[in-house]
Design an enzyme around this catalytic site. Sequence first.
Site, PDB file in Angstrom:
ATOM      1  N   HIS A 114       0.872  -1.182   0.000  1.00 27.57           N
ATOM      2  CA  HIS A 114       0.000   0.000   0.000  1.00 27.57           C
ATOM      3  C   HIS A 114       0.908   1.230   0.000  1.00 27.57           C
ATOM      4  CE1 HIS A 114      -2.570  -2.859   2.340  1.00 27.57           C
ATOM      5  NE2 HIS A 114      -3.598  -2.208   1.860  1.00 27.57           N
ATOM      6  N   ASP A 117       2.170   2.058   3.433  1.00 28.67           N
ATOM      7  CA  ASP A 117       3.091   1.109   4.088  1.00 28.67           C
ATOM      8  C   ASP A 117       4.525   1.473   3.795  1.00 28.67           C
ATOM      9  OD1 ASP A 117       0.794  -0.480   4.147  1.00 28.67           O
ATOM     10  OD2 ASP A 117       1.517  -1.814   2.567  1.00 28.67           O
ATOM     11  N   GLU A 245     -10.902  -6.541  -4.280  1.00 23.56           N
ATOM     12  CA  GLU A 245     -10.764  -7.649  -3.323  1.00 23.56           C
ATOM     13  C   GLU A 245     -12.029  -7.739  -2.480  1.00 23.56           C
ATOM     14  OE1 GLU A 245      -6.955  -7.852  -1.275  1.00 23.56           O
ATOM     15  OE2 GLU A 245      -7.960  -8.698   0.484  1.00 23.56           O
ATOM     16  N   GLU A 281      -9.479 -13.461  -1.314  1.00 30.46           N
ATOM     17  CA  GLU A 281      -8.733 -13.846  -0.104  1.00 30.46           C
ATOM     18  C   GLU A 281      -9.463 -14.986   0.611  1.00 30.46           C
ATOM     19  OE1 GLU A 281      -6.824 -10.740   2.134  1.00 30.46           O
ATOM     20  OE2 GLU A 281      -7.535 -11.589   4.023  1.00 30.46           O
ATOM     21  N   HIS A 284     -11.710 -14.063   3.593  1.00 31.83           N
ATOM     22  CA  HIS A 284     -12.830 -13.203   3.198  1.00 31.83           C
ATOM     23  C   HIS A 284     -13.954 -14.079   2.631  1.00 31.83           C
ATOM     24  CE1 HIS A 284     -10.006  -9.476   2.478  1.00 31.83           C
ATOM     25  NE2 HIS A 284      -9.861 -10.006   3.677  1.00 31.83           N
ATOM     26  N   ASP A 309      -5.210 -13.818  -2.320  1.00 33.03           N
ATOM     27  CA  ASP A 309      -4.513 -13.564  -1.061  1.00 33.03           C
ATOM     28  C   ASP A 309      -4.621 -14.863  -0.272  1.00 33.03           C
ATOM     29  OD1 ASP A 309      -3.868 -11.005  -1.716  1.00 33.03           O
ATOM     30  OD2 ASP A 309      -4.978 -10.030  -0.096  1.00 33.03           O
ATOM     31  N   ASP A 322      -5.868 -13.571   9.251  1.00 30.63           N
ATOM     32  CA  ASP A 322      -4.680 -13.441   8.388  1.00 30.63           C
ATOM     33  C   ASP A 322      -3.546 -14.387   8.773  1.00 30.63           C
ATOM     34  OD1 ASP A 322      -5.653 -11.438   6.670  1.00 30.63           O
ATOM     35  OD2 ASP A 322      -5.155  -9.867   8.095  1.00 30.63           O
ATOM     36  N   ASP A 352      -1.034 -12.276   2.301  1.00 30.46           N
ATOM     37  CA  ASP A 352      -1.521 -11.126   3.064  1.00 30.46           C
ATOM     38  C   ASP A 352      -1.646 -11.615   4.514  1.00 30.46           C
ATOM     39  OD1 ASP A 352      -2.792  -8.945   4.068  1.00 30.46           O
ATOM     40  OD2 ASP A 352      -4.517  -9.007   2.724  1.00 30.46           O
TER      41      ASP A 352
HETATM   42  C1  XLS Z   1      -7.959  -6.616   4.423  1.00 34.00           C
HETATM   43  C2  XLS Z   1      -7.419  -6.854   3.100  1.00 34.00           C
HETATM   44  C3  XLS Z   1      -6.240  -5.982   2.735  1.00 34.00           C
HETATM   45  C4  XLS Z   1      -6.039  -5.976   1.249  1.00 34.00           C
HETATM   46  C5  XLS Z   1      -5.191  -4.864   0.753  1.00 34.00           C
HETATM   47  O1  XLS Z   1      -8.667  -7.435   4.983  1.00 34.00           O
HETATM   48  O2  XLS Z   1      -7.117  -8.215   2.990  1.00 34.00           O
HETATM   49  O3  XLS Z   1      -5.104  -6.411   3.411  1.00 34.00           O
HETATM   50  O4  XLS Z   1      -5.493  -7.185   0.802  1.00 34.00           O
HETATM   51  O5  XLS Z   1      -5.728  -3.624   1.032  1.00 34.00           O
HETATM   52 NI    NI Z   2      -6.071  -9.103   1.394  1.00 35.38          NI
HETATM   53 NI    NI Z   3      -8.047  -9.572   4.665  1.00 35.93          NI
END
Ligand code: XLS
Ligand code: NI
Ligand code: NI
Length: 450
Positions: A114, A117, A245, A281, A284, A309, A322, A352
């Site tokens: 990002h 970051d 995402e 992801e 998610h 992800d 995560d 991620d």
């Molecule tokens: C948050 C997301 C984030 C994205 C990038 O839950 O996974 O980390 O991958 O903004």
């Molecule tokens: Ni992510």
């Molecule tokens: Ni996430």
Amino acid sequence: MAASRSSSAGQWFSPTDPLKYEGPKYTPTSRKPFGYRWYDANRKVLGRRMEDQLRFAVCWWHTLVWPGSDPFGGETFLRPWHAAGGDPMQQAMQKVDIGFELFRLLDVPYFTFHDRDVAPEGATLRESNANLHRVGERLAQKIEESGVQLLWGTANLFSNRRYMAGAATNPDPEIFAYAAAQVKTALELTHALHGQNYVLWGGREGYETLLNTDLKREWDQLGRFLHLVVEHKHAIGFKGAILIEPKPCEPTKHQYDHDVASVFAFLKAHGLEREIKVNIEQNHAILAGHSFEHEIALANALGVFGSIDMNRGDDQLGWDTDQFPNNLPQMVLAFLEIMRGGGFTTGGVNFDAKLRRQSIDPDDLITAHAGAMDLCARALLIVERIIDDGALADHVEARYAGWDSRDGKAILKGKRSLADLAAQVDRKHGEPQPVSGRQEYLENLINSYI
Ligand code: XLS
Ligand code: NI
Ligand code: NI
């Protein structure tokens, strides 16, 4: 592993040489703690080098920025670049050195970041952009020297308090403009660094209560915002993919990019379905009440699969934990769907993923990524055998064979009305004969490869 707290990247991790493929007998021992048992970058799997099939990426934010905090406690990692009183730009540069040292040791081909970051936010947007450009130059130099590339860049449109009520979906158009300005810079930097994709995670694009929310307006604002991003991508000649995402909740109770199906409906409604794909992801998907493989299969079916992800959730915890992936059967099912769809094009496998907050040694970063990469490689090798054997594909093909008959094709081509079909059933009289779906047989079959 006694790792020195020195700021020099060369001394920060205990290994000095990149991890190697050690072969099928390898297990991590105290004598040889780091290595790959399955990840053999040059081995051909399903027609491509393993490295080119898996396209691993390390993420900047959890790896180099997150300090080990949780809602009940602060920093546990005590990274040198978090030292209070340090110069934030110097600390940002130090992270670049350590980050690229980690990429070298892991022998990983990509990273992701990002905007906020990699470089500190300044007092004004102009100052933030200047910081980002300075770190961007350093990143470009490191990319050039190391050959490690950028899988995707993105903008953080959720941490700063200005975004508490959303970025594109904010009730205030000035905040929409600020977010647009931030994405412009992040997209241009991603382009300058030859990024393969640009990701938009909805962040705070959602709402907490309808009592203060005009849902229709916010939905349309988001559509307008994404059009601006796509227009700018074409204007600057960025050839990578734009990816959304999906995530159903967290931070807001209702996120507009809930899952693949709702993102696709959104893209269709705004005429963006050929311009934007998805970055899926694992956790998610679970939070949305789906399996990871379902989301991948659906994205493939709709022609919007982009990237993944590859960080998992926890079976007992209903939030985005995560964690580094380590559930092999789950990973096999995910890679099976990815490879059934033909594999990655611009996308890849981004971790991620966060360490657990007690894993405070720098070397834990190596252990976590290496273990995850190795298990992905193992899953890919299993998928290769499943695909090469063809038993699963044969079963599915046989199950739908009726649709290849004259009658089946005529229905799908729109050549049969309801009345035609009623007449057909009438003509044939008898009852159609159901056949077993043989789910347990197929589950046993998949387990036999694992
Ligand atoms: C948050 C997301 C984030 C994205 C990038 O839950 O996974 O980390 O991958 O903004
Ligand atoms: Ni992510
Ligand atoms: Ni996430």
